[in-house]
Design a protein around this motif. Structure first.
Motif, PDB file in Angstrom:
ATOM      1  N   PHE A   1       1.254   2.153   2.838  1.00  0.00           N
ATOM      2  CA  PHE A   1       1.963   3.309   3.764  1.00  0.00           C
ATOM      3  C   PHE A   1       0.824   4.493   3.605  1.00  0.00           C
ATOM      4  CE2 PHE A   1       6.330   1.515   3.210  1.00  0.00           C
ATOM      5  CZ  PHE A   1       6.206   1.550   4.162  1.00  0.00           C
ATOM      6  N   THR A   2      -0.236   4.316   3.033  1.00  0.00           N
ATOM      7  CA  THR A   2      -1.148   5.499   2.054  1.00  0.00           C
ATOM      8  C   THR A   2      -2.543   5.145   3.650  1.00  0.00           C
ATOM      9  OG1 THR A   2      -1.124   5.588   0.057  1.00  0.00           O
ATOM     10  CG2 THR A   2      -2.921   6.242   0.627  1.00  0.00           C
ATOM     11  N   VAL A   3      -2.664   3.457   3.656  1.00  0.00           N
ATOM     12  CA  VAL A   3      -3.218   3.637   4.915  1.00  0.00           C
ATOM     13  C   VAL A   3      -2.459   3.338   6.738  1.00  0.00           C
ATOM     14  CG1 VAL A   3      -4.739   0.813   5.958  1.00  0.00           C
ATOM     15  CG2 VAL A   3      -4.803   0.779   3.350  1.00  0.00           C
ATOM     16  N   VAL A   4      -2.204   3.296   6.335  1.00  0.00           N
ATOM     17  CA  VAL A   4      -0.931   3.782   7.416  1.00  0.00           C
ATOM     18  C   VAL A   4      -1.251   4.881   8.199  1.00  0.00           C
ATOM     19  CG1 VAL A   4       1.210   3.727   9.245  1.00  0.00           C
ATOM     20  CG2 VAL A   4      -0.120   1.696   8.004  1.00  0.00           C
ATOM     21  N   HIS A   5      -0.323   5.552   6.808  1.00  0.00           N
ATOM     22  CA  HIS A   5      -0.491   7.091   7.308  1.00  0.00           C
ATOM     23  C   HIS A   5      -1.843   8.003   7.204  1.00  0.00           C
ATOM     24  CE1 HIS A   5      -0.307  11.267   5.276  1.00  0.00           C
ATOM     25  NE2 HIS A   5      -0.010  11.299   6.377  1.00  0.00           N
ATOM     26  N   LEU A   6      -3.057   7.173   6.765  1.00  0.00           N
ATOM     27  CA  LEU A   6      -4.547   7.725   6.955  1.00  0.00           C
ATOM     28  C   LEU A   6      -5.195   7.249   8.812  1.00  0.00           C
ATOM     29  CD1 LEU A   6      -6.228   6.922   3.492  1.00  0.00           C
ATOM     30  CD2 LEU A   6      -6.038   8.849   4.369  1.00  0.00           C
ATOM     31  N   LEU A   7      -4.922   6.071   8.626  1.00  0.00           N
ATOM     32  CA  LEU A   7      -4.845   5.918  10.176  1.00  0.00           C
ATOM     33  C   LEU A   7      -4.881   7.044  11.431  1.00  0.00           C
ATOM     34  CD1 LEU A   7      -4.876   2.316   9.839  1.00  0.00           C
ATOM     35  CD2 LEU A   7      -7.227   3.734  10.471  1.00  0.00           C
ATOM     36  N   LEU A   8      -2.976   7.139  10.956  1.00  0.00           N
ATOM     37  CA  LEU A   8      -2.390   7.959  12.071  1.00  0.00           C
ATOM     38  C   LEU A   8      -2.524   9.326  11.736  1.00  0.00           C
ATOM     39  CD1 LEU A   8       1.946   6.452  11.809  1.00  0.00           C
ATOM     40  CD2 LEU A   8      -0.860   6.504  13.451  1.00  0.00           C
ATOM     41  N   LEU A   9      -3.112  10.449  10.876  1.00  0.00           N
ATOM     42  CA  LEU A   9      -3.524  11.371  10.579  1.00  0.00           C
ATOM     43  C   LEU A   9      -4.773  11.801  11.307  1.00  0.00           C
ATOM     44  CD1 LEU A   9      -1.967  13.774   8.035  1.00  0.00           C
ATOM     45  CD2 LEU A   9      -3.854  12.828   6.545  1.00  0.00           C
ATOM     46  N   PRO A  10      -4.098  13.057  11.700  1.00  0.00           N
ATOM     47  CA  PRO A  10      -5.601  13.193  12.807  1.00  0.00           C
ATOM     48  C   PRO A  10      -6.410  14.325  12.344  1.00  0.00           C
ATOM     49  CG  PRO A  10      -3.718  14.412  12.911  1.00  0.00           C
ATOM     50  CD  PRO A  10      -3.434  14.074  12.667  1.00  0.00           C
ATOM     51  N   GLY A  11      -5.714  14.490  11.817  1.00  0.00           N
ATOM     52  CA  GLY A  11      -7.069  16.151  11.301  1.00  0.00           C
ATOM     53  C   GLY A  11      -8.188  15.266   9.333  1.00  0.00           C
TER      54      GLY A  11
END
Length: 190
Positions: free
Chosen positions: A25-35
């Motif tokens: 979930f950390t990797v997915v979050h980082l991939l989707l995090l725009p900033g």
């Protein structure tokens, strides 16, 4: 149905499944995090001390869990700053960690961990991490960690980030820690 339950039970028995789920979930979050944040900016993640985080007294976070949280702090920092991967580095790994536990982090309390790159040299980057409980703003734990890069000169690599053209003054606590580690290494080489 029973075979699935047995499989999941065996998986939990031989692996730290929650670690891998959180990593995913950390990797997915980082991939989707725009900033994107600057390398020298303070980065914050939030957590909650659960029954899986406590020691045998069942009332505060286990010392080992702090180090695990630092892994996720660094994962987020690398992902948000786009510092990773390190060009031609063969590997980057945790070299050392110094932790000062000021006051216990109670069970069922929310906290944040502020992570900031505070210094670097030709082989390593150094982070300061602060565990702060949200209900009172108290800094419960302060940790310093050293990430060592193999196969790359970090002084050159770090300078590609505009905010890192000049290296900051080495914090006194970090200087003492590095000197202490060098003295320990000298003693072990004898």
């Amino acid at each position: 149905m029973w075979s699935l339950a047995v499989f999941v039970a065996l998986l939990y028995a031989v692996c730290d499944v929650n670690y891998f789920i959180r990593t995913f979930f950390t990797v997915v979050h980082l991939l989707l995090l725009p900033g994107r944040v600057k390398v020298t900016d303070k980065h914050t993640i939030y957590g909650f001390c659960t029954t899986q985080d406590v020691d045998f007294l069942l009332n505060h976070m286990n010392n080992g869990r702090y180090l695990r949280e630092l892994d996720f702090c660094r994962f987020y920092w690398y992902g948000r700053t786009r510092f990773w991967p390190l060009g031609n580095a063969k590997n980057i790994l945790q070299g050392e960690c110094m932790v000062r536990y000021r006051r216990m982090l109670p069970i069922f309390k929310a906290y944040k961990v502020e992570t900031q790159l505070v210094w670097w040299d030709d082989r390593s980057i150094y982070f300061e991490h602060k565990f702060i409980t949200l209900h009172d703003g108290f800094i419960r734990t302060v940790a310093y960690s050293r990430q060592r890069a193999i196969g790359v000169n970090l002084l050159e690599y770090v300078q590609q980030f505009p905010e890192c053209r000049e290296r900051p003054e080495q914090p006194a606590v970090l200087k003492g820690w590095i000197e202490s580690n060098e003295a320990s290494s000298q003693q072990l080489r004898k």
